[in-house]
Design a protein around this motif. Sequence first.
Motif, PDB file in Angstrom:
ATOM      1  N   ARG A  21      37.138 -74.422 125.038  1.00 31.77           N
ATOM      2  CA  ARG A  21      36.553 -73.919 126.281  1.00 31.77           C
ATOM      3  C   ARG A  21      37.544 -73.995 127.447  1.00 31.77           C
ATOM      4  O   ARG A  21      38.498 -74.766 127.433  1.00 31.77           O
ATOM      5  CB  ARG A  21      35.294 -74.710 126.629  1.00 31.77           C
ATOM      6  N   GLU A  22      37.259 -73.214 128.455  1.00 36.57           N
ATOM      7  CA  GLU A  22      38.096 -73.166 129.656  1.00 36.57           C
ATOM      8  C   GLU A  22      38.238 -74.543 130.306  1.00 36.57           C
ATOM      9  O   GLU A  22      39.271 -74.876 130.857  1.00 36.57           O
ATOM     10  CB  GLU A  22      37.510 -72.173 130.651  1.00 36.57           C
ATOM     11  N   TYR A  23      37.206 -75.361 130.209  1.00 36.57           N
ATOM     12  CA  TYR A  23      37.239 -76.688 130.841  1.00 36.57           C
ATOM     13  C   TYR A  23      37.952 -77.746 129.993  1.00 36.57           C
ATOM     14  O   TYR A  23      38.017 -78.910 130.367  1.00 36.57           O
ATOM     15  CB  TYR A  23      35.826 -77.172 131.184  1.00 36.57           C
ATOM     16  N   THR A  24      38.522 -77.368 128.847  1.00 40.48           N
ATOM     17  CA  THR A  24      39.280 -78.310 128.016  1.00 40.48           C
ATOM     18  C   THR A  24      40.432 -78.892 128.835  1.00 40.48           C
ATOM     19  O   THR A  24      41.147 -78.162 129.520  1.00 40.48           O
ATOM     20  CB  THR A  24      39.851 -77.602 126.771  1.00 40.48           C
ATOM     21  N   ASP A  25      40.600 -80.202 128.773  1.00 42.58           N
ATOM     22  CA  ASP A  25      41.687 -80.884 129.477  1.00 42.58           C
ATOM     23  C   ASP A  25      42.995 -80.643 128.732  1.00 42.58           C
ATOM     24  O   ASP A  25      43.091 -80.892 127.528  1.00 42.58           O
ATOM     25  CB  ASP A  25      41.380 -82.383 129.538  1.00 42.58           C
ATOM     26  N   SER A  82      38.117 -68.986 127.370  1.00 43.88           N
ATOM     27  CA  SER A  82      38.026 -69.690 126.089  1.00 43.88           C
ATOM     28  C   SER A  82      39.033 -69.148 125.086  1.00 43.88           C
ATOM     29  O   SER A  82      39.423 -67.989 125.145  1.00 43.88           O
ATOM     30  CB  SER A  82      36.615 -69.536 125.502  1.00 43.88           C
TER      31      SER A  82
END
Length: 91
Positions: A21-25, A82
């Motif tokens: 996902r886009e919010y993956t660190d 993503s």
Amino acid sequence: MVVKPYEQTDIEQNIFERVFREYTDENELVWHRDRKDRKITVIESTGWKFQHDNKLPVEMRPGDSFNIKANEYHRIHKGTGSLVVRIQEFD
């Protein structure tokens, strides 16, 4: 419990789909090795990159495929949106 930076769906034996996902660190996307040979097919990607050991990163575009040998170091670099890949493992 180890938390993975992706969600995985099994498609059939030795074939699965992973969504990053886009919010993956970015710090979760580490160098690693897999136990089996794999073929990675990119389904969805914007600016995400794949890097083999001792190579420069290359952009992952929908339709691209990457072959990874067992025990070969590799990693991905975060893009936007993503990343969706289909992974086939070989014995």
